[in-house]
Design an enzyme around this catalytic site. Structure first.
Site, PDB file in Angstrom:
ATOM      1  N   HIS A  20       4.214  -0.220   7.794  1.00  0.00           N
ATOM      2  CA  HIS A  20       5.252  -1.077   7.214  1.00  0.00           C
ATOM      3  C   HIS A  20       6.478  -0.276   6.773  1.00  0.00           C
ATOM      4  O   HIS A  20       7.213  -0.705   5.886  1.00  0.00           O
ATOM      5  CB  HIS A  20       4.673  -1.888   6.040  1.00  0.00           C
ATOM      6  CG  HIS A  20       3.639  -2.896   6.467  1.00  0.00           C
ATOM      7  ND1 HIS A  20       2.804  -3.554   5.602  1.00  0.00           N
ATOM      8  CD2 HIS A  20       3.317  -3.362   7.701  1.00  0.00           C
ATOM      9  CE1 HIS A  20       2.009  -4.381   6.285  1.00  0.00           C
ATOM     10  NE2 HIS A  20       2.304  -4.272   7.557  1.00  0.00           N
ATOM     11  N   ASN A  29     -13.232  -1.740  -2.084  1.00  0.00           N
ATOM     12  CA  ASN A  29     -12.384  -2.710  -2.780  1.00  0.00           C
ATOM     13  C   ASN A  29     -13.184  -3.258  -3.956  1.00  0.00           C
ATOM     14  O   ASN A  29     -14.366  -3.553  -3.806  1.00  0.00           O
ATOM     15  CB  ASN A  29     -12.017  -3.861  -1.811  1.00  0.00           C
ATOM     16  CG  ASN A  29     -10.818  -4.670  -2.271  1.00  0.00           C
ATOM     17  OD1 ASN A  29     -10.743  -5.073  -3.416  1.00  0.00           O
ATOM     18  ND2 ASN A  29      -9.890  -4.891  -1.356  1.00  0.00           N
ATOM     19  N   ASN A  36       1.199   0.942   3.051  1.00  0.00           N
ATOM     20  CA  ASN A  36       1.989   1.254   1.857  1.00  0.00           C
ATOM     21  C   ASN A  36       3.284   1.955   2.238  1.00  0.00           C
ATOM     22  O   ASN A  36       3.327   2.737   3.179  1.00  0.00           O
ATOM     23  CB  ASN A  36       1.178   2.135   0.901  1.00  0.00           C
ATOM     24  CG  ASN A  36      -0.092   1.446   0.453  1.00  0.00           C
ATOM     25  OD1 ASN A  36      -0.201   0.227   0.580  1.00  0.00           O
ATOM     26  ND2 ASN A  36      -1.052   2.196  -0.051  1.00  0.00           N
ATOM     27  N   CYS A  88      21.464   1.944   7.457  1.00  0.00           N
ATOM     28  CA  CYS A  88      22.705   1.163   7.527  1.00  0.00           C
ATOM     29  C   CYS A  88      22.464  -0.075   8.392  1.00  0.00           C
ATOM     30  O   CYS A  88      21.914   0.029   9.498  1.00  0.00           O
ATOM     31  CB  CYS A  88      23.798   2.044   8.122  1.00  0.00           C
ATOM     32  SG  CYS A  88      25.323   1.134   8.480  1.00  0.00           S
ATOM     33  N   THR A 126      -7.175  -2.874   0.635  1.00  0.00           N
ATOM     34  CA  THR A 126      -6.339  -3.884   1.300  1.00  0.00           C
ATOM     35  C   THR A 126      -7.032  -5.230   1.284  1.00  0.00           C
ATOM     36  O   THR A 126      -8.264  -5.301   1.438  1.00  0.00           O
ATOM     37  CB  THR A 126      -5.984  -3.472   2.752  1.00  0.00           C
ATOM     38  OG1 THR A 126      -5.243  -4.544   3.361  1.00  0.00           O
ATOM     39  CG2 THR A 126      -7.194  -3.129   3.603  1.00  0.00           C
ATOM     40  N   TYR A 169      14.285  -3.829  -4.561  1.00  0.00           N
ATOM     41  CA  TYR A 169      13.676  -2.721  -3.802  1.00  0.00           C
ATOM     42  C   TYR A 169      14.043  -1.369  -4.398  1.00  0.00           C
ATOM     43  O   TYR A 169      13.267  -0.420  -4.346  1.00  0.00           O
ATOM     44  CB  TYR A 169      14.059  -2.791  -2.312  1.00  0.00           C
ATOM     45  CG  TYR A 169      13.108  -3.691  -1.547  1.00  0.00           C
ATOM     46  CD1 TYR A 169      11.882  -3.205  -1.082  1.00  0.00           C
ATOM     47  CD2 TYR A 169      13.389  -5.024  -1.342  1.00  0.00           C
ATOM     48  CE1 TYR A 169      10.985  -4.024  -0.422  1.00  0.00           C
ATOM     49  CE2 TYR A 169      12.504  -5.865  -0.682  1.00  0.00           C
ATOM     50  CZ  TYR A 169      11.294  -5.356  -0.223  1.00  0.00           C
ATOM     51  OH  TYR A 169      10.402  -6.174   0.416  1.00  0.00           O
ATOM     52  N   ASP A 194       4.976   3.735  -0.117  1.00  0.00           N
ATOM     53  CA  ASP A 194       5.249   4.591  -1.281  1.00  0.00           C
ATOM     54  C   ASP A 194       5.227   6.092  -0.999  1.00  0.00           C
ATOM     55  O   ASP A 194       5.573   6.891  -1.858  1.00  0.00           O
ATOM     56  CB  ASP A 194       4.264   4.256  -2.415  1.00  0.00           C
ATOM     57  CG  ASP A 194       2.796   4.352  -1.985  1.00  0.00           C
ATOM     58  OD1 ASP A 194       2.451   5.226  -1.148  1.00  0.00           O
ATOM     59  OD2 ASP A 194       1.987   3.551  -2.499  1.00  0.00           O
TER      60      ASP A 194
HETATM   61  P1  OAD Z   1      -2.750  -6.671  -1.304  1.00  0.00           P
HETATM   62  O1  OAD Z   1      -2.042  -6.708  -2.622  1.00  0.00           O
HETATM   63  O2  OAD Z   1      -2.745  -7.886  -0.465  1.00  0.00           O
HETATM   64  O3  OAD Z   1      -4.251  -6.267  -1.546  1.00  0.00           O
HETATM   65  C1  OAD Z   1      -4.589  -5.201  -2.395  1.00  0.00           C
HETATM   66  C2  OAD Z   1      -6.090  -5.096  -2.413  1.00  0.00           C
HETATM   67  O4  OAD Z   1      -6.412  -3.948  -3.165  1.00  0.00           O
HETATM   68  C3  OAD Z   1      -6.803  -6.292  -3.053  1.00  0.00           C
HETATM   69  O5  OAD Z   1      -7.826  -6.732  -2.193  1.00  0.00           O
HETATM   70  C4  OAD Z   1      -7.379  -5.704  -4.351  1.00  0.00           C
HETATM   71  O6  OAD Z   1      -8.633  -6.263  -4.675  1.00  0.00           O
HETATM   72  C5  OAD Z   1      -7.522  -4.243  -3.979  1.00  0.00           C
HETATM   73  N1  OAD Z   1      -7.493  -3.303  -5.112  1.00  0.00           N
HETATM   74  C6  OAD Z   1      -6.902  -3.424  -6.311  1.00  0.00           C
HETATM   75  N2  OAD Z   1      -7.082  -2.319  -7.060  1.00  0.00           N
HETATM   76  C7  OAD Z   1      -7.808  -1.460  -6.299  1.00  0.00           C
HETATM   77  C8  OAD Z   1      -8.321  -0.144  -6.492  1.00  0.00           C
HETATM   78  N3  OAD Z   1      -8.118   0.537  -7.637  1.00  0.00           N
HETATM   79  N4  OAD Z   1      -9.027   0.432  -5.479  1.00  0.00           N
HETATM   80  C9  OAD Z   1      -9.228  -0.235  -4.321  1.00  0.00           C
HETATM   81  N5  OAD Z   1      -8.768  -1.478  -4.075  1.00  0.00           N
HETATM   82  C10 OAD Z   1      -8.070  -2.085  -5.046  1.00  0.00           C
HETATM   83  O7  OAD Z   1      -2.149  -5.406  -0.533  1.00  0.00           O
HETATM   84  P2  OAD Z   1      -2.155  -5.093   1.026  1.00  0.00           P
HETATM   85  O8  OAD Z   1      -3.438  -5.505   1.642  1.00  0.00           O
HETATM   86  O9  OAD Z   1      -1.708  -3.704   1.150  1.00  0.00           O
HETATM   87  O10 OAD Z   1       3.664  -6.131   3.294  1.00  0.00           O
HETATM   88  O11 OAD Z   1      -1.005  -6.062   1.520  1.00  0.00           O
HETATM   89  C11 OAD Z   1      -0.595  -5.978   2.848  1.00  0.00           C
HETATM   90  C12 OAD Z   1       0.881  -6.231   2.957  1.00  0.00           C
HETATM   91  O12 OAD Z   1       1.220  -7.460   2.285  1.00  0.00           O
HETATM   92  C13 OAD Z   1       1.746  -5.205   2.259  1.00  0.00           C
HETATM   93  O13 OAD Z   1       1.969  -4.057   3.026  1.00  0.00           O
HETATM   94  C14 OAD Z   1       3.013  -5.964   2.023  1.00  0.00           C
HETATM   95  C15 OAD Z   1       2.435  -7.260   1.510  1.00  0.00           C
HETATM   96  O14 OAD Z   1       3.227  -8.368   1.663  1.00  0.00           O
HETATM   97  C16 OAD Z   1       4.976  -6.264   3.351  1.00  0.00           C
HETATM   98  O15 OAD Z   1       5.708  -6.200   2.368  1.00  0.00           O
HETATM   99  C17 OAD Z   1       5.472  -6.485   4.734  1.00  0.00           C
END
Ligand code: OAD
Length: 257
Positions: free
Chosen positions: A131, A227, A114, A139, A202, A75, A116
């Site tokens: 998240h 997406n 996100n 701590c 997402t 991390y 970040d």
């Molecule tokens: P994912 O990695 O599951 O999905 C990312 C999405 O972004 C995918 O559908 C890609 O196709 C799309 N993508 C990639 N490049 C892109 C771009 N330039 N523009 C637009 N879309 C693009 O990420 P999340 O949906 O955020 O949680 O994942 C949800 C959660 O799962 C995260 O917050 C994290 C993870 O495990 C925890 O860590 C609790």
């Protein structure tokens, strides 16, 4: 929504220009063009963290209890990556759109998965962090938070400055942990009050975040997905725009170079 991609985009641009209340759920894809890895991707050529690492060994309280040094080292490297990243034109377009809506008495609320802080860096106000974030750490004994300096931590696991037996852990939500209640309440409220709901970058696989669109649909909101890949909601939304958010959002908002 069928028809030429250009026409769908023009229609969405018109919808956004008339909207007063917009909710935008963002995921890792919105930061991909800032150099931050996503978690999942169907595309073979796209780097995705959960293709390389097993989330059960890194993103759960059990993983941290088993091997706090390994989890915090991973991390901390991601924390430094996020601190060094800059918002991309997609983040900036959302800020521009929020300002436009606020100037006409409306609002745009970003609900982000996100950690970040790039929406903050882009100047978006009132970001709802579903998240948590990776920039502040807390701590394990007292729950007190600090923002570690912007260089790699010297020791893993990282000792807490607040308690002799405490360790520092990132303020992110791990699998098996509850989302912050105030963030979930704010997200449900924004999804229930919006005329337009957008799901940007997402995979819509992780709940409860992936469920907020249902609240917006039940209210009759226009729904938009941005997406490059198809997801489980692509056939459900009013408009599915296939493309990168750093390119599509600036075109929709009129900030494209
Ligand atoms: P994912 O990695 O599951 O999905 C990312 C999405 O972004 C995918 O559908 C890609 O196709 C799309 N993508 C990639 N490049 C892109 C771009 N330039 N523009 C637009 N879309 C693009 O990420 P999340 O949906 O955020 O949680 O994942 C949800 C959660 O799962 C995260 O917050 C994290 C993870 O495990 C925890 O860590 C609790």
């Amino acid at each position: 929504m069928s028809g030429a991609p250009g026409e769908a985009e023009r229609q969405v641009a018109r919808v956004l220009a008339r909207a007063r209340h917009i909710a935008v759920l963002t995921g890792a894809g919105v930061s991909a063009e800032s150099g931050i890895s996503t978690f999942r991707s169907a595309a073979a050529d796209m780097h995705a963290l959960w293709k390389e690492f097993d989330p059960r060994t890194l993103a759960t309280p059990e993983a941290f209890a088993d091997d706090p040094a390994r989890v915090t080292r991973w991390y901390d490297a991601r924390r430094i990556g996020c601190l060094n990243a800059a918002p991309n034109p997609g983040h900036l377009a959302l800020t521009t759109l929020q300002r436009a809506l606020r100037s006409r008495g409306g609002d745009l609320v970003v609900l982000t998965q996100n950690v970040d802080r790039l929406h903050h860096k882009a100047g978006t106000q009132g970001v709802v962090e579903l998240h948590g974030n990776i920039v502040t750490w807390r701590c394990t004994r007292t729950g007190q938070s600090i923002e570690p300096p912007p260089e790699p931590m010297p020791r893993f696991p990282a000792p807490s400055p607040f308690h002799p037996e405490g360790l520092l852990r990132p303020n992110v939500v791990w699998f098996g942990e509850a989302l912050p209640t105030d963030a979930v309440v704010a997200a449900e409220e924004a999804a229930g009050a919006c005329g337009v709901f957008m799901a940007v970058g997402t995979s819509s696989q992780v709940f409860p975040a992936a469920g907020f669109i249902q609240t917006a649909m039940a209210r009759g909101a226009v729904t938009v997905e941005i997406n490059p890949e198809s997801t489980s909601i692509s056939d459900l939304v009013t408009y599915s725009l296939k493309g990168r958010s750093g390119e599509v959002l600036p075109r929709l908002v009129g900030t494209a170079a």
